[in-house]
Design an enzyme around this catalytic site. Structure first.
Site, PDB file in Angstrom:
ATOM      1  N   GLU A  75       9.210  11.800   5.837  1.00  0.00           N
ATOM      2  CA  GLU A  75       8.154  11.292   6.729  1.00  0.00           C
ATOM      3  C   GLU A  75       8.768  10.294   7.732  1.00  0.00           C
ATOM      4  O   GLU A  75       8.611  10.429   8.927  1.00  0.00           O
ATOM      5  CB  GLU A  75       7.083  10.612   5.864  1.00  0.00           C
ATOM      6  CG  GLU A  75       5.979   9.966   6.658  1.00  0.00           C
ATOM      7  CD  GLU A  75       5.099   9.038   5.813  1.00  0.00           C
ATOM      8  OE1 GLU A  75       5.352   8.877   4.605  1.00  0.00           O
ATOM      9  OE2 GLU A  75       4.157   8.465   6.386  1.00  0.00           O
ATOM     10  N   HIS A  76       9.443   9.281   7.199  1.00  0.00           N
ATOM     11  CA  HIS A  76      10.107   8.277   8.056  1.00  0.00           C
ATOM     12  C   HIS A  76      11.613   8.402   7.871  1.00  0.00           C
ATOM     13  O   HIS A  76      12.082   8.509   6.734  1.00  0.00           O
ATOM     14  CB  HIS A  76       9.785   6.844   7.621  1.00  0.00           C
ATOM     15  CG  HIS A  76       8.328   6.543   7.511  1.00  0.00           C
ATOM     16  ND1 HIS A  76       7.567   6.043   8.542  1.00  0.00           N
ATOM     17  CD2 HIS A  76       7.481   6.651   6.461  1.00  0.00           C
ATOM     18  CE1 HIS A  76       6.329   5.860   8.136  1.00  0.00           C
ATOM     19  NE2 HIS A  76       6.250   6.221   6.876  1.00  0.00           N
TER      20      HIS A  76
HETATM   21  N1  LIG Z   1       1.523   9.934   5.468  1.00  0.00           N
HETATM   22  C1  LIG Z   1       1.011   8.914   6.121  1.00  0.00           C
HETATM   23  O1  LIG Z   1       1.091   8.859   7.331  1.00  0.00           O
HETATM   24  C2  LIG Z   1       0.361   7.817   5.385  1.00  0.00           C
HETATM   25  C3  LIG Z   1       0.201   7.935   4.033  1.00  0.00           C
HETATM   26  N2  LIG Z   1      -0.445   6.963   3.335  1.00  0.00           N
HETATM   27  C4  LIG Z   1      -0.602   7.245   1.927  1.00  0.00           C
HETATM   28  O2  LIG Z   1      -1.977   7.502   1.731  1.00  0.00           O
HETATM   29  C5  LIG Z   1      -2.312   7.166   0.412  1.00  0.00           C
HETATM   30  C6  LIG Z   1      -3.565   6.315   0.402  1.00  0.00           C
HETATM   31  O3  LIG Z   1      -3.998   6.247  -0.896  1.00  0.00           O
HETATM   32  P1  LIG Z   1      -4.926   5.092  -1.437  1.00  0.00           P
HETATM   33  O4  LIG Z   1      -4.400   3.802  -0.933  1.00  0.00           O
HETATM   34  O5  LIG Z   1      -5.017   5.269  -2.922  1.00  0.00           O
HETATM   35  O6  LIG Z   1      -6.324   5.297  -0.748  1.00  0.00           O
HETATM   36  P2  LIG Z   1      -7.411   6.459  -0.735  1.00  0.00           P
HETATM   37  O7  LIG Z   1      -8.483   5.954   0.147  1.00  0.00           O
HETATM   38  O8  LIG Z   1      -6.845   7.798  -0.410  1.00  0.00           O
HETATM   39  O9  LIG Z   1      -7.905   6.542  -2.229  1.00  0.00           O
HETATM   40  C7  LIG Z   1      -8.988   5.809  -2.717  1.00  0.00           C
HETATM   41  C8  LIG Z   1     -10.093   6.749  -3.135  1.00  0.00           C
HETATM   42  O10 LIG Z   1      -9.631   7.615  -4.164  1.00  0.00           O
HETATM   43  C9  LIG Z   1     -10.706   7.967  -5.008  1.00  0.00           C
HETATM   44  N3  LIG Z   1     -10.268   7.892  -6.414  1.00  0.00           N
HETATM   45  C10 LIG Z   1      -9.552   6.896  -6.985  1.00  0.00           C
HETATM   46  N4  LIG Z   1      -9.395   7.156  -8.306  1.00  0.00           N
HETATM   47  C11 LIG Z   1     -10.025   8.318  -8.557  1.00  0.00           C
HETATM   48  C12 LIG Z   1     -10.207   9.117  -9.732  1.00  0.00           C
HETATM   49  N5  LIG Z   1      -9.690   8.773 -10.891  1.00  0.00           N
HETATM   50  N6  LIG Z   1     -10.886  10.269  -9.593  1.00  0.00           N
HETATM   51  C13 LIG Z   1     -11.388  10.662  -8.402  1.00  0.00           C
HETATM   52  N7  LIG Z   1     -11.258   9.941  -7.270  1.00  0.00           N
HETATM   53  C14 LIG Z   1     -10.581   8.783  -7.349  1.00  0.00           C
HETATM   54  C15 LIG Z   1     -11.818   7.005  -4.781  1.00  0.00           C
HETATM   55  O11 LIG Z   1     -12.921   7.670  -4.300  1.00  0.00           O
HETATM   56  C16 LIG Z   1     -11.292   6.053  -3.705  1.00  0.00           C
HETATM   57  O12 LIG Z   1     -12.248   5.899  -2.704  1.00  0.00           O
HETATM   58  C17 LIG Z   1      -1.104   6.458  -0.200  1.00  0.00           C
HETATM   59  O13 LIG Z   1      -0.403   7.390  -0.995  1.00  0.00           O
HETATM   60  C18 LIG Z   1      -0.266   6.083   1.023  1.00  0.00           C
HETATM   61  O14 LIG Z   1       1.114   6.054   0.747  1.00  0.00           O
HETATM   62  C19 LIG Z   1      -0.978   5.863   3.930  1.00  0.00           C
HETATM   63  C20 LIG Z   1      -0.850   5.685   5.267  1.00  0.00           C
HETATM   64  C21 LIG Z   1      -0.141   6.642   6.108  1.00  0.00           C
HETATM   65  N1  LIG Z   2       4.017   3.043   6.505  1.00  0.00           N
HETATM   66  C1  LIG Z   2       2.887   3.775   6.037  1.00  0.00           C
HETATM   67  C2  LIG Z   2       1.629   3.464   6.749  1.00  0.00           C
HETATM   68  C3  LIG Z   2       1.152   2.072   6.466  1.00  0.00           C
HETATM   69  C4  LIG Z   2       0.010   1.486   6.877  1.00  0.00           C
HETATM   70  N2  LIG Z   2       0.017   0.215   6.411  1.00  0.00           N
HETATM   71  C5  LIG Z   2       1.100   0.023   5.751  1.00  0.00           C
HETATM   72  N3  LIG Z   2       1.795   1.145   5.793  1.00  0.00           N
HETATM   73  C6  LIG Z   2       3.217   5.197   5.825  1.00  0.00           C
HETATM   74  O1  LIG Z   2       4.207   5.523   5.419  1.00  0.00           O
HETATM   75  O2  LIG Z   2       2.597   6.124   5.858  1.00  0.00           O
END
Ligand SMILES: NC(=O)C1=CN([C@@H]2O[C@H](COP(=O)(O)OP(=O)(O)OC[C@H]3O[C@@H](n4cnc5c(N)ncnc54)[C@H](O)[C@@H]3O)[C@@H](O)[C@H]2O)C=CC1
Ligand SMILES: N[C@@H](Cc1c[nH]c[nH+]1)C(=O)O
Ligand SMILES: [Zn+2]
Length: 434
Positions: free
Chosen positions: A330-331
């Site tokens: 990704e990065h």
């Molecule tokens: N690829 C990218 O550009 C980016 C990726 N990310 C990634 O996105 C992801 C975000 O994930 P989160 O912070 O966890 O937020 P999220 O908003 O995706 O997850 C939270 C939600 O998951 C659900 N959930 C939690 N436990 C559960 C269970 N046991 N069963 C069913 N539903 C459940 C709940 O409804 C909750 O609202 C991370 O892996 C992060 O690394 C974040 C920013 C950018």
């Molecule tokens: N760096 C994150 C995005 C992010 C938002 N806030 C902090 N990190 C990613 O890999 O996807």
């Protein structure tokens, strides 16, 4: 010590595990997602609310899952002035980058005499953005999604983002949304968000496309609803490679290794280098810097670095580059002595950040490049979120009488060969009618 893995000594199973990242764990989430989707399909808003209550906010009702005007207003009073200033600079840079991306609305070129061909660009009418909020607050992601959608001219932009236990949406995300002009926000996370946007309910009109990063639950829902709605790029658990050589400052390599590692136990953060001294020094520095993190973030780093990440020791810079291209991170941070000299050799990466002054945290928050990026090796074919995620292209053509003369025989011959007589007739009769 952060583990050091010698690439040449890894078995093919160990290499495959590194390559596969945390997507390994999606099976369980698929089962949960299937049940939630079926319930929402049958029970609509009532089903949505049940799952918000179960996973996020016990007090959810059909009425209060939509962010109200009062909540939008209140967010402005809750934001700290320095955070507002930071959001404003981020907003300006992200907007500038995405405005420069916008293509011409129509392109029509004369391909041969009297034959004009090109395309017309139009925004997708209804788009749903998913802004995560589980293991962090993500106003930066609100900007990264809402700004390109608005620059592209999307008519209806809807956001889903999880509420906290008190039913509140993170206030800086609400300010960021308002700056971008988004006013339709639902307090929904994970599967219930993706299902409501994809299927539609009485209160939440369905969208044509959903995009935004999410945890494994949202990703499972997207996989199951692929075919019902356009689910955009696969943006899952964060991952990165820091590429280093003998000139790299081991402290910078260690610091930047931890940027992506701290997102979650499912994050894959790698330092790839052919320099053993650097690998050892970076491992020690990383251990030192880990002590500066709060326990829960340090535990994420330790778990992710042990399961999916670590330091990969290669035999040469070329072998490091081959690994990068195979992994498709990704990065990618390029911390080698002359990053521009090897830019041409980098084939697969969601984001390429060159030199010591371009850490990926700066790209996430301030430079203006989009930080919603493909993960799970999908950087081989997908790109960062951009205005193109919110646009589609209609091909456009115009043929003059002179152009018609030039193309008619070719059209008739190929129609005949493929066995489509009506296709041929439309040409033959035009020769008489026009
Ligand atoms: N690829 C990218 O550009 C980016 C990726 N990310 C990634 O996105 C992801 C975000 O994930 P989160 O912070 O966890 O937020 P999220 O908003 O995706 O997850 C939270 C939600 O998951 C659900 N959930 C939690 N436990 C559960 C269970 N046991 N069963 C069913 N539903 C459940 C709940 O409804 C909750 O609202 C991370 O892996 C992060 O690394 C974040 C920013 C950018
Ligand atoms: N760096 C994150 C995005 C992010 C938002 N806030 C902090 N990190 C990613 O890999 O996807
Ligand atoms: Zn980050």
């Amino acid at each position: 010590m952060v583990r050091i893995l010698k690439l040449s000594q890894l078995s093919s199973a160990e290499r495959a595990k590194l390559q596969k990242r945390a997507e390994l764990d999606i099976d369980n989430a698929l089962k949960v997602a299937q049940t939630v989707i079926e319930t929402i399909r049958e029970r609509g808003d009532a089903g949505v609310v049940d799952y918000v209550r179960r996973f996020d906010y016990e007090g959810a009702t059909v009425e209060n899952i939509k962010v109200s005007e009062a909540e939008f207003e209140r967010a402005f009073h809750l934001i700290e002035p320095e955070v507002k200033t930071a959001i404003e600079q981020a907003f300006r840079n992200i907007q500038e980058v995405h405005r420069r991306q916008m293509p011409e609305e129509t392109l029509l070129a004369e391909i041969e005499t009297g034959v004009f061909a090109g395309e017309k660009i139009s925004p997708i009418p209804n788009v749903g953005l998913y802004v995560p909020r589980g293991r962090g607050a993500f106003p930066s992601m609100m900007l990264m999604l809402a700004i390109p959608a608005m620059v592209a001219g999307v008519e209806r932009v809807v956001v889903c983002t999880p509420p906290d236990k008190q039913g509140n949406v993170e206030p800086v995300s609400l300010v960021a949304a308002q700056m971008a002009g988004v006013r339709e926000i639902y307090k929904l996370g994970g599967v219930q968000a993706i299902a409501a946007l994809a299927l539609g309910t009485k209160n939440i009109k369905r969208v044509d496309k959903i995009t935004g990063p999410c945890s494994v639950y949202g990703a499972a829902a997207k996989r199951l609803l692929f075919g019902t709605v356009d689910v955009g790029l696969p943006a899952g658990p964060s991952e990165s490679i820091v590429l280093a050589d003998e000139s790299t400052d081991a402290r910078l390599a260690a610091l930047d290794l931890l940027i992506e590692a701290e997102h979650g136990a499912d994050s894959a953060a790698l330092l790839v280098t052919h320099c053993e001294d650097l690998a050892i020094a970076a491992s020690e520095y990383a251990q030192e810097y880990l002590q500066k993190l709060p326990d829960w973030r340090r535990e994420f780093c330790e778990a992710g670095l042990a399961a999916y990440g670590g330091i990969i020791l290669t035999d040469s810079l070329q072998q490091s580059l081959d690994f990068v291209n195979e992994y498709a991170p990704e990065h990618l941070e390029v911390l080698v002595s002359n990053p521009f000299a090897i830019l041409g050799k980098i084939k697969n990466a969601g984001e390429i950040l060159l030199g010591n002054h371009t850490p990926s945290s700066m790209a996430t928050y301030a430079i203006g490049v989009n930080a919603v990026l493909p993960t799970g090796s999908f950087a081989r074919s997908y790109s960062a979120v951009s205005v193109y995620d919110f646009l589609k292209r209609s091909t456009l053509a115009y043929v003059t009488p002179e152009g018609f003369e030039k193309l008619k025989e070719t059209t008739k011959t190929l129609a005949e060969y493929e066995g489509f007589p009506a296709h041929k007739l439309a040409i033959q009769h035009r020769e008489i009618l026009l």
